[in-house]
Design an enzyme around this catalytic site. Structure first.
Site, PDB file in Angstrom:
ATOM      1  N   SER A 113     -10.553 -24.579  10.592  1.00  0.00           N
ATOM      2  CA  SER A 113      -9.298 -24.416   9.209  1.00  0.00           C
ATOM      3  C   SER A 113     -10.819 -24.427   8.366  1.00  0.00           C
ATOM      4  CB  SER A 113      -9.422 -25.638   8.824  1.00  0.00           C
ATOM      5  OG  SER A 113      -7.528 -25.403   9.145  1.00  0.00           O
TER       6      SER A 113
ATOM      7  N   LYS B 270     -11.715 -31.641   0.377  1.00  0.00           N
ATOM      8  CA  LYS B 270     -10.475 -31.715   1.625  1.00  0.00           C
ATOM      9  C   LYS B 270      -9.287 -32.857   1.098  1.00  0.00           C
ATOM     10  CE  LYS B 270      -8.117 -29.827   5.560  1.00  0.00           C
ATOM     11  NZ  LYS B 270      -8.573 -29.486   6.409  1.00  0.00           N
TER      12      LYS B 270
ATOM     13  N   SER C  19      -6.563 -24.473   7.627  1.00  0.00           N
ATOM     14  CA  SER C  19      -5.875 -25.445   6.350  1.00  0.00           C
ATOM     15  C   SER C  19      -6.781 -25.515   4.948  1.00  0.00           C
ATOM     16  CB  SER C  19      -5.140 -26.751   7.041  1.00  0.00           C
ATOM     17  OG  SER C  19      -6.888 -27.415   7.644  1.00  0.00           O
TER      18      SER C  19
HETATM   19  N1  GLN Z   1      -4.684 -22.995  12.286  1.00  0.00           N
HETATM   20  C1  GLN Z   1      -4.899 -23.783  13.085  1.00  0.00           C
HETATM   21  C2  GLN Z   1      -3.704 -24.705  13.269  1.00  0.00           C
HETATM   22  O1  GLN Z   1      -3.266 -24.671  12.560  1.00  0.00           O
HETATM   23  C3  GLN Z   1      -6.189 -24.211  12.425  1.00  0.00           C
HETATM   24  C4  GLN Z   1      -6.483 -26.101  11.924  1.00  0.00           C
HETATM   25  C5  GLN Z   1      -7.662 -26.713  11.525  1.00  0.00           C
HETATM   26  O2  GLN Z   1      -8.740 -26.695  12.402  1.00  0.00           O
HETATM   27  N2  GLN Z   1      -7.142 -28.041  11.219  1.00  0.00           N
HETATM   28  O3  GLN Z   1      -4.161 -25.455  13.818  1.00  0.00           O
END
Ligand code: GLN
Length: 483
Positions: free
Chosen positions: A176, A77, A152
């Site tokens: 994420s 990532k 994400s």
């Molecule tokens: N959807 C969650 C957020 O927007 C998860 C983000 C993550 O795990 N980086 O914060």
């Protein structure tokens, strides 16, 4: 033609000279080019990956000792540093920035024989649930290109889903890794907080962030975890004990003590078909001799608010370093003074969602509101940890949905950030409590999209989590091929 099913089979094929690392890399480079419209990668390291493959092939043919990840092609990532390569966090503010060191997790993969094929698109600074917050555009879900891949770590998930690499790294602060794995029909694990060093992972919310793994099989995830996990002098929050996550042979007869939260399974936001699939699974587990017990969780509706107060507070502090002087983008606009320079640079460099979270985090930390929001959220976090301690005193694992629905369509929730945040209801709990959790692609919806089952275990009990996951994938998967 090169075909990948699992790391073990690939490495057997290498030993039998039926394939080579160069062939594998060539296959993935061609696949990435063919599926470029999915937008899963922000950069592909074509030349370097091929060179590394040649080196590994020569090493194997010379009879040298081989690493556990010999020849395994992995994507990372774009929030994870790899020295000499750009790292963007999918943000304009890091435009032109190159990593000055390599993340411990990546270094351990390379040292063990892995080939890093490129960096993957994601939501800006890992903030989002759909990958729609990237400065590099949307990533498409390969199961249905009108749907989001989740976020994400959407690019990493699609890279594995669409067969563009063998496994990928993501980061999981509030789901994420698990949620995009759920939306894309693959395995996604977030280990215990601190199991994998965060050194070289761009911080979103430091007390939540954890590197996670996307793979096709549970065994592949276990292998990568085993290689990356362990203490690290560069990260004081990394766990001090090196555990082995080698899966070994999984006992198909072992019976587990499984719990599920009533409030989670019967929550009004949960899609009825997802609910029914889990109810059926519970019946099947019981009839096969496992103990499955319903327990109460009256704090469920507090998890999303607590998560968004605490993570935005940490983010507002972590992201203050992007000032236009030390990293990436600096404004070219005329400015009055230094404060104006910061304002201009940050307004130009950060996208809407990141700005929203920095402001929210600054607000909840401000003198007049600290006790009302930040302290309260910390108290909720404590109660959640206490709750998990009692649950895991009696049970091996906890099962939950991963997400209340299957993958959304593009634009579905972009006008309503709160609706978007509420969809994190099932994943943020594991980050608030620091526990290991996995999403397993067991199901397919009548709308054709895949969805997963989330399984959580006690702190550092990844081995139980992985063994049960393996069993679930062998005995309870309700479909075979998705794409
Ligand atoms: N959807 C969650 C957020 O927007 C998860 C983000 C993550 O795990 N980086 O914060």
């Amino acid at each position: 033609m090169f075909v990948f099913t699992s790391i073990k089979e690939y490495q057997n094929a290498l030993q039998q000279k039926n394939t080579s690392c160069v062939q594998a890399v060539q296959f993935y480079i061609a696949a990435i080019k063919e599926k470029i419209r999915l937008n899963a990668f922000t950069e592909v390291y074509e030349t370097e990956a091929l060179q590394q493959a040649e080196k590994l092939d020569a090493q194997r043919l010379s009879g040298a000792m081989l690493g556990k990840l010999h020849g395994v092609v992995i994507a990372i990532k774009d929030v994870i540093c790899y020295k000499g390569y750009k790292v963007t966090a999918a943000s304009k503010i890091l435009n032109g920035f190159t990593s000055v060191y390599t993340a411990t997790a990546v270094q351990r993969l390379i040292d063990d024989g892995a080939i890093i094929i490129g960096s993957c698109n994601c939501d800006e600074f890992a903030m989002g649930s759909t990958n729609e917050n990237s400065a590099y555009g949307n990533v498409l879900n390969a199961a249905d290109e009108t749907k989001v891949p989740g976020g994400s770590s959407g690019g990493s998930a699609v890279a594995v889903q669409a067969g563009l690499c063998m496994a990928a790294l993501g980061s999981d602060t509030g789901g994420s890794v698990r949620q995009p794995a759920d939306f894309c029909g693959i395995v996604g694990i977030k280990p215990t907080y601190g199991a994998i060093s965060r050194y070289g992972l761009i911080a979103y919310a430091s007390s939540f962030d954890q590197i996670g793994i996307f793979s096709n099989t549970v065994a592949d995830a276990a292998l990568l975890l085993d290689v990356m996990a362990g203490p690290d002098a560069f990260d004081s929050t990394a766990l001090s004990e090196k555990k082995s996550f080698a899966l070994g042979t999984v006992n198909p007869e072992k019976k587990y003590r499984i719990a599920y939260f009533k409030e989670a399974l019967y929550h009004s936001s949960l899609d009825k078909e997802i609910q029914q699939s889990i109810i059926q699974l519970i019946k099947k587990l019981k009839s096969n001799g496992h103990t499955v017990t319903e327990i109460n969780f009256d704090l469920l509706d507090y998890v999303v608010p607590a998560y968004y107060v605490l993570t935005t507070a940490e983010a507002s502090s972590n992201l203050s370093r992007f000032d236009g002087i030390r990293f990436g983008h600096s404004t070219k606009a005329p400015v009055k003074d230094l404060t104006d320079f910061y304002k201009q640079t940050r307004s130009e460099g950060f996208g809407k969602e990141v700005q929203r979270r920095i402001m929210l985090g600054t607000f909840v930390l401000s003198a007049g509101y600290y006790d009302a929001y930040f302290s309260k959220a910390q108290q909720v976090r404590r109660l959640l940890v206490d709750k998990t301690n009692t649950v895991f005193a009696d049970f091996d694992v906890l099962i939950l949905p991963t997400s209340p629905t299957t993958a959304f369509s593009f634009g579905d929730k972009t006008d309503d950030p709160v609706a978007m945040y509420l969809a994190d209801i099932y994943t943020v709990f594991a980050n608030l409590t620091g526990l290991p959790s996995i999403s397993l692609p067991l199901f397919k919806h009548s709308n054709t999209m895949p969805f997963g089952l989330q399984v959580m275990a006690a702190k550092s009990n990844e081995l139980t989590l992985l063994q049960l996951s393996s069993l679930l994938m062998q005995q309870y998967k309700t479909y075979t091929h998705l794409i």
